[in-house]
Design an enzyme around this catalytic site. Sequence first.
Site, PDB file in Angstrom:
ATOM      1  N   LYS A 203     -20.109   4.979  -6.477  1.00  0.00           N
ATOM      2  CA  LYS A 203     -19.145   5.726  -5.672  1.00  0.00           C
ATOM      3  C   LYS A 203     -17.728   5.435  -6.144  1.00  0.00           C
ATOM      4  O   LYS A 203     -17.183   4.359  -5.923  1.00  0.00           O
ATOM      5  CB  LYS A 203     -19.240   5.380  -4.185  1.00  0.00           C
TER       6      LYS A 203
ATOM      7  N   GLU B 286     -14.933  -7.960  -5.725  1.00  0.00           N
ATOM      8  CA  GLU B 286     -13.712  -8.264  -6.490  1.00  0.00           C
ATOM      9  C   GLU B 286     -12.566  -7.687  -5.679  1.00  0.00           C
ATOM     10  O   GLU B 286     -12.444  -6.471  -5.559  1.00  0.00           O
ATOM     11  CB  GLU B 286     -13.739  -7.581  -7.861  1.00  0.00           C
TER      12      GLU B 286
ATOM     13  N   CYS C 263      -5.011  -5.737  -9.816  1.00  0.00           N
ATOM     14  CA  CYS C 263      -5.373  -6.890  -8.984  1.00  0.00           C
ATOM     15  C   CYS C 263      -4.953  -8.200  -9.638  1.00  0.00           C
ATOM     16  O   CYS C 263      -4.777  -9.196  -8.967  1.00  0.00           O
ATOM     17  CB  CYS C 263      -6.861  -6.886  -8.716  1.00  0.00           C
TER      18      CYS C 263
ATOM     19  N   GLU D   7      -0.042  -9.008  -1.256  1.00  0.00           N
ATOM     20  CA  GLU D   7      -0.275  -8.175  -2.428  1.00  0.00           C
ATOM     21  C   GLU D   7       0.451  -6.846  -2.226  1.00  0.00           C
ATOM     22  O   GLU D   7       0.278  -6.178  -1.213  1.00  0.00           O
ATOM     23  CB  GLU D   7      -1.771  -7.915  -2.604  1.00  0.00           C
TER      24      GLU D   7
END
Length: 489
Positions: free
Chosen positions: A187, A262, A296, A393
């Site tokens: 997906k 992750e 990331c 983040e």
Amino acid sequence: MKLRCSLGMTTSAIRLPSQLFLDGAFQRSRSGRHTSLINPATEQAFCEVDAADVAEVDASIVSAHRAWESGWRDMSPGKRTEILFNVSRVLRENIEHIAQLERLQVGKPIADARDEAGLGARVFEYYAGGITRFYGQTIPVSRGGFDFTLRQSMGVVAAIVPWNFPFPIACWKVAPALAAGNCVVLKPASISPLTALLLGELAHSAGLPPGVLQVLPGSGSVIGDALVNHPLIRKVSFTGSTEIGRRIMELASRDLKRVSLELGGKSPNIVFADSDWQKAAECSPMSVFANTGQDCCARSRMFVERPIYEGFVERFVAATRQLKVGDPALETTQLGPLVSSGQRATVEEFLANARSCGTRFALGGDRPASQGYYLNPAVLLEPGREDRCWKEEIFGPVVAIVPFDDEAAMLREVNASPYGLSGSLWTNDIRRALRVARAVQSGVLSVNSHSSVHVEAPFGGFKTSGIGRDLGMAAMEGYTELKNVYVAE
Ligand code: NAD
Ligand code: MN
């Protein structure tokens, strides 16, 4: 294949896959759901892609499970090797097509998009070669007899991937899962389905049997739960936000599904005065601003030893000024637009917070163009600890730099983050390099380099940056169950 795309000037020559890829063929969504894709460089809608609903989740998993039981699971390692090598070859032949789709859907600079397409092909090659080098053990158990282990496939794996590196991350998950003998339902993120769909089509054309790789574009909020909860899914391999990763782990707990997650990061870049810090200053901007900061592994917190702090910042800012922000179709572009207006708005909120905290901007944070979701890279100096830019983040082109005096105190602050994905350190003292590399709590670390991803080495996070590993043989282990067989003498 029937196209439902409005082909503009720039896209007319590029074939756009626009339907679900199931059982070896493109298929219309039965629900009539679709996603309108917007080119972030132009803000124009350029394609409508069918989106799956819950009924199609079930049908695609059932048929992937059939493909697993009726052939893929028991195919000889030699034959599976041959097919995956072929997939790698076909991907290489289609690097330009993959790269152009990536550019259109997420605004990826074309040179980077080509590199990432090549990386995906390399991943298939690596795992194709891994199939016959993936051994069990023979174990001298106390009671004698003969004891050995088998690495067995699990069944159907759900691979859920984000929009920042749509093609390579899909390959990181699909290739080792298939190599280990599983079938996969992939997906992609709702805004970046094109390269995943092309992967499905190309892999099938390279000899992958129907149903072994199913590609289900669609919205996570519509089909995510159904995919994760489905009883025939044995493992969920996810890359994305920590928030959704948590939810997936909660849902997976019911059937004790395996998960590999992750997730986010807030990675440090540590520069000691004894390093080749001029070089570090010149190459560090791309360690945080590459992919317009939507990475990331972005080194978004910089710790620079006090004696070199001013000189370092000066060079870092000068190098940042040289970065070419602009049209991702140009070969020389280094930073394209952010992926969406929403993503840019999120980043601008962080910048507004920094301004209200009185944080000093050495550079950037403004919009360079009236069209396209562009943002000039921002360099923030010595933010207060209450500035959200320092802790959270951002997923945009923003770096914060602070000086430090004491190695141990700096490391305490580095490790106070709930994240632990990657990081860099710069020093020419080998003892310091080993000491600090051991001390930083992250899954990936580089010394005198910003390289985080190696096809052959494990990649993943400590703490809230994730569980499990992509890449290397560690990933292939993660797509198997370990069985021990004992045979009496
Ligand atoms: P996201 O979590 O919003 O989406 C990731 C994927 O999950 C998409 O395919 C999305 O459709 C799907 N999803 C959304 N809701 C779901 C649900 N309820 N159930 C199942 N799936 C669902 O992340 P994003 O916004 O696409 O990507 C940005 C995030 O990804 C950042 O936090 C970034 O750090 C992280 N990321 C991590 C890595 C890594 O390797 N650690 C790599 C890239 C991105
Ligand atoms: Mn998201």
